[in-house]
Design a protein around this motif. Structure first.
Motif, PDB file in Angstrom:
ATOM      1  N   THR B 115       0.836  -1.205   0.000  1.00  0.00           N
ATOM      2  CA  THR B 115       0.000   0.000   0.000  1.00  0.00           C
ATOM      3  C   THR B 115       0.875   1.261   0.000  1.00  0.00           C
ATOM      4  OG1 THR B 115      -0.083   0.135   2.402  1.00  0.00           O
ATOM      5  CG2 THR B 115      -1.763  -1.229   1.350  1.00  0.00           C
ATOM      6  N   GLU B 116       0.228   2.388   0.138  1.00  0.00           N
ATOM      7  CA  GLU B 116       0.873   3.708   0.219  1.00  0.00           C
ATOM      8  C   GLU B 116       1.492   4.131  -1.108  1.00  0.00           C
ATOM      9  OE1 GLU B 116       0.370   5.236   3.038  1.00  0.00           O
ATOM     10  OE2 GLU B 116      -0.371   3.426   4.011  1.00  0.00           O
ATOM     11  N   TYR B 128      -2.781   7.896  -9.590  1.00  0.00           N
ATOM     12  CA  TYR B 128      -3.816   7.455  -8.666  1.00  0.00           C
ATOM     13  C   TYR B 128      -3.187   6.750  -7.473  1.00  0.00           C
ATOM     14  CZ  TYR B 128      -6.526   8.062 -12.947  1.00  0.00           C
ATOM     15  OH  TYR B 128      -7.081   8.571 -14.084  1.00  0.00           O
ATOM     16  N   ASN B 129      -3.896   6.799  -6.352  1.00  0.00           N
ATOM     17  CA  ASN B 129      -3.498   5.953  -5.233  1.00  0.00           C
ATOM     18  C   ASN B 129      -3.671   4.505  -5.673  1.00  0.00           C
ATOM     19  OD1 ASN B 129      -3.052   8.138  -3.556  1.00  0.00           O
ATOM     20  ND2 ASN B 129      -5.208   8.227  -2.965  1.00  0.00           N
ATOM     21  N   ARG B 143      -5.243  -2.276  -7.685  1.00  0.00           N
ATOM     22  CA  ARG B 143      -6.423  -1.416  -7.587  1.00  0.00           C
ATOM     23  C   ARG B 143      -6.008   0.052  -7.511  1.00  0.00           C
ATOM     24  NH1 ARG B 143     -11.568  -1.910  -7.300  1.00  0.00           N
ATOM     25  NH2 ARG B 143     -12.900  -0.367  -6.297  1.00  0.00           N
ATOM     26  N   TYR B 145      -7.208   3.987  -7.294  1.00  0.00           N
ATOM     27  CA  TYR B 145      -8.391   4.670  -6.779  1.00  0.00           C
ATOM     28  C   TYR B 145      -8.078   6.130  -6.466  1.00  0.00           C
ATOM     29  CZ  TYR B 145      -6.194   3.904  -2.212  1.00  0.00           C
ATOM     30  OH  TYR B 145      -5.320   3.882  -1.160  1.00  0.00           O
ATOM     31  N   GLY B 147      -8.986   8.840  -3.548  1.00  0.00           N
ATOM     32  CA  GLY B 147      -9.581   9.054  -2.224  1.00  0.00           C
ATOM     33  C   GLY B 147      -9.785   7.773  -1.461  1.00  0.00           C
ATOM     34  N   VAL B 148     -10.883   7.094  -1.714  1.00  0.00           N
ATOM     35  CA  VAL B 148     -11.159   5.848  -0.998  1.00  0.00           C
ATOM     36  C   VAL B 148     -11.118   4.681  -1.983  1.00  0.00           C
ATOM     37  CG1 VAL B 148     -12.536   6.885   0.835  1.00  0.00           C
ATOM     38  CG2 VAL B 148     -13.640   6.228  -1.298  1.00  0.00           C
ATOM     39  N   GLN B 149     -10.748   3.520  -1.461  1.00  0.00           N
ATOM     40  CA  GLN B 149     -10.556   2.361  -2.331  1.00  0.00           C
ATOM     41  C   GLN B 149     -11.840   1.946  -3.042  1.00  0.00           C
ATOM     42  OE1 GLN B 149      -8.355  -1.038  -0.962  1.00  0.00           O
ATOM     43  NE2 GLN B 149      -7.138   0.199   0.438  1.00  0.00           N
ATOM     44  N   ALA B 150     -12.984   2.274  -2.424  1.00  0.00           N
ATOM     45  CA  ALA B 150     -14.251   1.881  -3.043  1.00  0.00           C
ATOM     46  C   ALA B 150     -14.429   2.555  -4.407  1.00  0.00           C
ATOM     47  CB  ALA B 150     -15.404   2.244  -2.120  1.00  0.00           C
ATOM     48  N   LEU B 151     -13.837   3.745  -4.552  1.00  0.00           N
ATOM     49  CA  LEU B 151     -13.952   4.470  -5.819  1.00  0.00           C
ATOM     50  C   LEU B 151     -12.723   4.169  -6.673  1.00  0.00           C
ATOM     51  CD1 LEU B 151     -15.127   7.908  -4.398  1.00  0.00           C
ATOM     52  CD2 LEU B 151     -16.560   6.094  -5.353  1.00  0.00           C
TER      53      LEU B 151
END
Lengths: 238, 165
Positions: B115-116, B128-129, B143, B145, B147-151
């Motif tokens: 991550t990060e 993107y993150n 993945r 995204y 802001g948040v991983q859901a997006l």
């Protein structure tokens, strides 16, 4: 000029005449975040009032009266005023050995060097406790061949800086593409916008040289020597 | 005389015997120190669209992925090797795309993810993150995204075997 050892490398440290009272433009260049605060305060306020009062006529500029925005300006100036004076220094690193460990394949290959910037040691008496790196920019970078192969099979160089700190992202800072033929030493094109302050503030940083080769190279390692110069802005504790 | 030689021989055996046990353990400890948890990510990977190959390596404690192969390495209009023409920093738009680090600053976490980090889309110049999850030793879920991983959107990357001489 002060010098200190950086292992096998020669590290030079120059102090530039200090500008303790600098122009707002100079402050803006060195403190983009703070300037952003100043620049965005009024428009955001303007936007917020406009968005919340839909019945307000466009020509009503009451919200731009001094009593509206002056507190924000005062706050921003006070924020800047709390920061100590800044001094700019040159930090030169010479003959940094970047080894590309073979076998190497056609395409990009990376070599890296773990570098420690000993700013207090280099600055000597000019160093004051609490000084911290406010900004760092690459001023110059140059690569030369460290072995008899020279720049054979090399198509391009890209120089980047990285850190173990999770909050500090890798930054590309200079490159040359394509590499002109017949050279034994080449100056890289420097990206002046590359912010290396967070990297220079770390105890150690990684200097990464990406070398794009036109052919596979199976016979041992390749060695390149890197010289570069950082412009460090140091901020004293007030 | 024979007895003295025997003693020397015994001492030599003891000495070399000791060395022969100590040296490998030192070497092993060095090797172990260099290889850290999370290194199973190292290697060459291919995104699902098959248009590029990315080699992931480690610098310090973080992981980075460089484009090492492109299906279309040259710009169809100019015939020259593609460069990072969409880079937001105009000074870096001539950096070759082949070799560009599109994955940066990934940190291995105890839950087995990286991550990060960030992923760069050379087609748009956007960053993107990103979070990387290894579903098996040859498959990655990447993945990206905001802001948040859901997006976000997940792409499946497959490991490629390294070329041998």
């Amino acid at each position: 000029m002060l010098e200190h050892d950086g292992g096998d490398q020669l590290v030079e440290f120059h102090s530039i005449p200090t500008k303790l009272r600098r122009s707002p433009a100079a402050v803006a260049r060195q403190n983009p975040t703070r300037v952003l605060i100043i620049c965005t305060t009024i428009p955001l306020r303007h936007f917020a009032r406009g968005a919340l009062s839909s019945t307000r006529k466009p020509q009503n500029m009451q919200h731009l009266r001094p009593q509206t925005w002056l507190p924000f300006v005062i706050f921003s100036l006070a924020f800047i005023g709390c920061s100590g004076p800044e001094t700019v220094h040159e930090y030169k690193v010479e003959n940094l050995e970047i080894v590309l460990a073979g076998p190497l394949f056609e395409g990009p290959n990376a070599g890296q060097f773990e570098l420690t910037l000993d700013i207090p040691g280099a600055l000597g008496d000019a160093y004051a406790p609490g000084m911290k790196v406010a900004d760092a920019r690459l001023q110059r970078a140059e690569v030369s061949a460290g072995d008899s192969l020279g720049f054979a099979q090399v198509r391009s160089f890209v120089l980047s800086f990285a850190s173990d700190n999770e909050a500090v992202a890798m930054e590309e800072a200079a490159f040359v593409n394509p590499l002109p033929e017949g050279l034994e030493r080449v100056a890289l094109n420097v990206a002046p916008e590359a912010e290396l302050g967070p990297h220079a503030a770390e105890e150690k940083l990684y200097v990464v040289l990406d070398v794009d080769l036109s052919e596979d190279f199976w016979d041992g390692d390749r060695l390149f020597l890197l010289n570069f110069e950082l412009s460090l802005t140091l901020q004293s504790k007030r | 005389m024979t007895r003295r030689l025997g003693i020397w021989a015994a001492m030599a055996v003891i000495a070399f015997g000791t060395l022969s046990f100590e040296l490998p353990s030192e070497i092993n400890s060095d090797v172990l120190a260099q290889k850290t948890a999370g290194d199973e990510l190292l290697g060459v990977w291919e995104p699902s669209n098959g248009r590029a190959r990315v080699k992931i390596d480690r610098i310090g404690t973080k992981y980075y992925g460089r484009i090492v192969w492109l299906l279309e390495p040259n710009d169809p209009e100019t015939g020259e090797p593609k460069t990072d023409i969409n880079n937001p920093d105009a000074a870096l738009q001539d950096v070759p795309l082949k070799g560009y680090r599109m994955l940066k600053d990934f940190v291995f976490q105890e839950d087995g993810t990286w991550t990060e980090g960030t992923i760069y889309d050379p087609l748009s110049g956007s960053t993107y993150n990103c979070v990387i999850k290894m579903t098996d030793e040859n498959t990655l879920d990447i993945r990206g995204y905001i802001g948040v991983q859901a997006l976000g959107r997940t792409d499946v990357w497959k490991r490629l075997a390294m070329p041998k001489r």
